[in-house]
Design a protein around this motif. Structure first.
Motif, PDB file in Angstrom:
ATOM      1  N   ALA A 283      26.637  23.308   8.496  1.00 21.89           N
ATOM      2  CA  ALA A 283      26.830  24.757   8.612  1.00 21.89           C
ATOM      3  C   ALA A 283      27.696  25.282   7.472  1.00 21.89           C
ATOM      4  N   GLN A 284      28.704  24.505   7.078  1.00 19.62           N
ATOM      5  CA  GLN A 284      29.572  24.926   5.973  1.00 19.62           C
ATOM      6  C   GLN A 284      28.790  24.989   4.664  1.00 19.62           C
ATOM      7  N   ARG A 285      27.888  24.039   4.456  1.00 16.86           N
ATOM      8  CA  ARG A 285      27.057  24.061   3.244  1.00 16.86           C
ATOM      9  C   ARG A 285      26.144  25.282   3.223  1.00 16.86           C
ATOM     10  N   LYS A 286      25.584  25.630   4.372  1.00 17.54           N
ATOM     11  CA  LYS A 286      24.727  26.813   4.454  1.00 17.54           C
ATOM     12  C   LYS A 286      25.531  28.078   4.166  1.00 17.54           C
ATOM     13  N   MET A 287      26.754  28.146   4.683  1.00 18.14           N
ATOM     14  CA  MET A 287      27.613  29.301   4.420  1.00 18.14           C
ATOM     15  C   MET A 287      27.938  29.419   2.938  1.00 18.14           C
ATOM     16  N   ALA A 288      28.130  28.275   2.291  1.00 14.17           N
ATOM     17  CA  ALA A 288      28.479  28.271   0.872  1.00 14.17           C
ATOM     18  C   ALA A 288      27.325  28.750   0.002  1.00 14.17           C
ATOM     19  N   SER A 289      26.102  28.692   0.527  1.00 14.18           N
ATOM     20  CA  SER A 289      24.933  29.101  -0.256  1.00 14.18           C
ATOM     21  C   SER A 289      24.639  30.592  -0.120  1.00 14.18           C
TER      22      SER A 289
ATOM     23  N   LYS B 206      55.035  14.552 -13.037  1.00 11.80           N
ATOM     24  CA  LYS B 206      53.573  14.598 -12.963  1.00 11.80           C
ATOM     25  C   LYS B 206      53.118  14.682 -11.519  1.00 11.80           C
ATOM     26  N   GLY B 207      53.862  14.032 -10.652  1.00  8.48           N
ATOM     27  CA  GLY B 207      53.482  14.031  -9.248  1.00  8.48           C
ATOM     28  C   GLY B 207      53.688  15.372  -8.582  1.00  8.48           C
ATOM     29  N   THR B 208      54.618  16.196  -9.107  1.00  7.14           N
ATOM     30  CA  THR B 208      54.908  17.473  -8.480  1.00  7.14           C
ATOM     31  C   THR B 208      53.740  18.430  -8.572  1.00  7.14           C
ATOM     32  N   ALA B 209      52.818  18.206  -9.498  1.00  4.04           N
ATOM     33  CA  ALA B 209      51.666  19.095  -9.628  1.00  4.04           C
ATOM     34  C   ALA B 209      50.785  19.028  -8.387  1.00  4.04           C
ATOM     35  N   GLY B 210      50.798  17.884  -7.713  1.00  4.83           N
ATOM     36  CA  GLY B 210      50.041  17.726  -6.490  1.00  4.83           C
ATOM     37  C   GLY B 210      48.571  17.476  -6.756  1.00  4.83           C
ATOM     38  N   PRO B 211      47.876  16.935  -5.755  1.00 13.47           N
ATOM     39  CA  PRO B 211      46.440  16.652  -5.924  1.00 13.47           C
ATOM     40  C   PRO B 211      45.637  17.944  -5.978  1.00 13.47           C
ATOM     41  N   LYS B 212      44.521  17.867  -6.660  1.00 10.27           N
ATOM     42  CA  LYS B 212      43.640  19.029  -6.762  1.00 10.27           C
ATOM     43  C   LYS B 212      43.003  19.304  -5.410  1.00 10.27           C
ATOM     44  N   ARG B 213      43.008  20.580  -5.001  1.00 10.42           N
ATOM     45  CA  ARG B 213      42.431  20.952  -3.719  1.00 10.42           C
ATOM     46  C   ARG B 213      40.909  20.897  -3.795  1.00 10.42           C
ATOM     47  N   VAL B 214      40.306  20.300  -2.782  1.00  8.02           N
ATOM     48  CA  VAL B 214      38.849  20.214  -2.722  1.00  8.02           C
ATOM     49  C   VAL B 214      38.386  20.884  -1.430  1.00  8.02           C
ATOM     50  N   GLU B 215      37.076  21.162  -1.362  1.00  9.49           N
ATOM     51  CA  GLU B 215      36.537  21.911  -0.232  1.00  9.49           C
ATOM     52  C   GLU B 215      36.798  21.217   1.102  1.00  9.49           C
ATOM     53  N   SER B 216      36.685  19.882   1.122  1.00 10.59           N
ATOM     54  CA  SER B 216      36.866  19.161   2.383  1.00 10.59           C
ATOM     55  C   SER B 216      38.287  19.315   2.921  1.00 10.59           C
ATOM     56  N   ASP B 217      39.259  19.536   2.022  1.00  7.72           N
ATOM     57  CA  ASP B 217      40.639  19.755   2.457  1.00  7.72           C
ATOM     58  C   ASP B 217      40.835  21.187   2.934  1.00  7.72           C
ATOM     59  N   VAL B 218      40.335  22.155   2.139  1.00 12.73           N
ATOM     60  CA  VAL B 218      40.555  23.569   2.439  1.00 12.73           C
ATOM     61  C   VAL B 218      39.831  23.986   3.715  1.00 12.73           C
ATOM     62  N   TYR B 219      38.589  23.509   3.882  1.00 11.88           N
ATOM     63  CA  TYR B 219      37.773  23.929   5.019  1.00 11.88           C
ATOM     64  C   TYR B 219      37.748  22.900   6.139  1.00 11.88           C
ATOM     65  N   ASP B 220      38.701  21.992   6.166  1.00 10.34           N
ATOM     66  CA  ASP B 220      38.685  20.879   7.118  1.00 10.34           C
ATOM     67  C   ASP B 220      38.584  21.350   8.560  1.00 10.34           C
ATOM     68  N   ARG B 221      39.380  22.339   8.947  1.00 15.97           N
ATOM     69  CA  ARG B 221      39.399  22.780  10.346  1.00 15.97           C
ATOM     70  C   ARG B 221      38.071  23.401  10.758  1.00 15.97           C
ATOM     71  N   GLN B 222      37.512  24.250   9.902  1.00 21.06           N
ATOM     72  CA  GLN B 222      36.266  24.898  10.292  1.00 21.06           C
ATOM     73  C   GLN B 222      35.083  23.939  10.226  1.00 21.06           C
ATOM     74  N   ILE B 223      35.154  22.936   9.334  1.00 16.08           N
ATOM     75  CA  ILE B 223      34.094  21.916   9.306  1.00 16.08           C
ATOM     76  C   ILE B 223      34.104  21.140  10.622  1.00 16.08           C
ATOM     77  N   ARG B 224      35.286  20.877  11.145  1.00 15.92           N
ATOM     78  CA  ARG B 224      35.369  20.193  12.437  1.00 15.92           C
ATOM     79  C   ARG B 224      34.839  21.067  13.566  1.00 15.92           C
ATOM     80  N   LEU B 225      34.905  22.393  13.374  1.00 15.72           N
ATOM     81  CA  LEU B 225      34.440  23.317  14.406  1.00 15.72           C
ATOM     82  C   LEU B 225      32.925  23.449  14.417  1.00 15.72           C
ATOM     83  N   TRP B 226      32.323  23.707  13.223  1.00 17.14           N
ATOM     84  CA  TRP B 226      30.868  23.948  13.213  1.00 17.14           C
ATOM     85  C   TRP B 226      30.073  22.969  12.355  1.00 17.14           C
TER      86      TRP B 226
END
Length: 237
Positions: A41-47, A17-37
């Protein structure tokens, strides 16, 4: 022995069950760019939704980069597939898909195997061929809307609903029409193409577009407007 076997099975079950891994969320996927801008700004881009009219090599690259950054894409391209993109210099479609030979090869292989499942029907338009690849680029986005109508049959109101329209391979008449509809609704129109090692982009961001000019390292000008402003029709005339 029985007790040990049950315990080992439970352990294996919990590990699987553990091999499936945690579900990816936006804060994980976009972490680097959120730290940048920043998160705002990320919420505005998503809209924002960007419409790509007639896919080309350069607009494919723009689409790929923006989708990976979390900006939703829609494609309006009713041109026949694969003939309309057979000579496309580059895109995220494999060369075999751009030429349409991949489906032919899979059909031959399927015909040789008894009981092989029926092959998927070849997409009829460029938009339908591109759609699954765009979805695969960023599953966190809400799919990829497509419009398979010929561009001359698409009403102005359709283009007006998108924040940005990126177009390629249009006649001057259709480019002017789409730019007028897009910018008239307060949105942005960009016409792009490449010619060998040369490239060209015409941008109509509207008369109210504001920007800051870079004045040096970490120094920006005050907010200003484009002056004088030239519409896309002005650029083409």
């Amino acid at each position: 022995k029985t007790s040990k076997t049950k315990k080992s099975k439970k352990a294996m079950s919990s590990e699987s069950k553990g091999t499936a891994g945690p579900k990816r969320v936006e804060s994980d996927v976009y972490d680097r760019q959120i730290r940048l801008w920043g998160a705002d700004a990320q919420r505005k881009m998503a809209s924002v939704r960007v419409l790509y009219v007639h896919m080309s090599g350069v607009s494919s690259e723009i689409l790929k980069n923006l989708v990976l950054a979390g900006i939703r894409a829609a494609i309006c391209d009713g041109r026949p597939y694969p003939s309309a993109i057979a000579s496309m210099p580059s895109s995220f479609l494999p060369a075999a898909e751009r030429s349409g030979t991949e489906n032919d090869a899979s059909a031959d292989d399927a015909g040789k195997e008894e009981g092989a499942p029926a092959k998927k029907a070849r997409p009829a338009t460029v938009a339908s061929a591109m759609q699954p690849h765009v979805v695969e680029l960023n599953p966190l986005l809400d799919g990829c809307e497509i419009n398979e109508s010929l561009v001359e049959d698409v009403p102005d109101e359709y283009f007006a609903q998108f924040g940005i329209v990126v177009a390629s391979h249009l006649s001057a008449e259709q480019a002017k029409r789409i730019a007028r509809a897009t910018v008239g609704a307060g949105n942005n129109f960009i016409l792009v193409d490449t010619f060998g090692l040369e490239g060209c982009a015409l941008l109509d961001l509207g008369p109210e577009h504001q920007f800051r000019k870079e004045m040096g390292k970490d120094k920006l000008s005050d907010v200003m407007k484009i002056d004088p402003y030239f519409s896309f029709a002005d650029m083409m005339d």
